[in-house]
Motif scaffolding. Sequence first.
Motif: not given
Length: 390
Positions: A103-104, A107, A111-112, A131, A151, A154, A180
């Motif tokens: 993932a980044q 977020h 979500s994070r 990202q 995302e 972002s 997302d």
Amino acid sequence: MAKLETKLIHEGEEHNTTKSVVSPIYQTSTYFVSEDIAEFAHSTSTVKFPEFYHRHGNPTSSQAAAVIASLEKTEDALILATGMAAISTAILAAVKSGDHIIAQHTHYAASRTFLLDFLSDYGVEVTLVDQIDNEAFASAVKGNTKLIYIETPSNPNLEITDLEYIGKLGKDKGILTMIDNTFASPINQVPAEYGIDVVVHSATKYLGGHSDLTAGAVCGSKEMIAKVWKRSLLLGASLSPFDSWLLLRGLKTLALRVRQINENALALAQWLEKQPQISKVGYTGLESHPQHQLAKKQMKGYTGMLVIEIEGNDAFGKAQTILNSLEVFANAVSLGGVESLIAHPASMWSSSNEEQKKKSGITDGTLRLSVGIEHIEDLIADFSQALAKI
């Protein structure tokens, strides 16, 4: 083939089996009465069967899902009660204990938290990468990597992830990719065109568009949506019949709303960039955005979201003065509605520590704007009088 604006009005009309122009609200928990056991068994086991029991589906949700799937150019979609219900259910349908997710750093805060805190309790490993660094995603791939979750733009710093690169990386490595797409909306960005497998939305935002409902959407292949649907039956985050109807109504004006919002946001960002009280304006439609060319390549419009940094000392105090002085912009959570909103991410992102906020580009002087459809001269005038007070 019908154009986008026409699809928003007429897609999925087969789910309205009445003769009414506007789909009715099916305000019932149990839809199906049958004396045929075989027919009953078919109804209970069919994915998203719209007229059995509300947790399985309902006709209005089915119609809204058809519209959103059409917009996102995916085979199917599922509507759930909130954006986080969509995100969490989709991810839980994609991974299990022992799997790895890429993932980044940046977020949506919830979500994070789900990625780093919730999933770790169930044996799922998550690696966060920058990202804007394509190679960081490739370098993070492991033998047990099952999902790349992105995302873009972002929240809240509006950095861009290269959709074409991520789509190809996922296909080459046999890894599911998920995005997302809330900040962009399918009017401005269609990730499936770049090979992204699954698209999630907080439909509370642009898709609903009137700040009067919470909802989520998951879009993908029929096989993937079936998996998500099965998870949703157990997690129970069904969207209420009335909110399904509100979402369907909101979708009809999505293209009109987003285009006006895009126009307003660009004009406001260009004006803010010239103001001495603002040290930085982050907006993907500005040529000054470091990833403007990438945004221009993969987006059809630049959204209504922008972020600004307050110039000088006592950034927190100045941000508070601006928030107190604005009259058209409301200091409130959420985004993507017809009204303009402003928020202070450092205060909102309470679940993130200082290091996490720094990696996400959040400071005491960061303000996130969600531009609405009010007249642009009124929006500029509102900011002009507020900036004059700091």
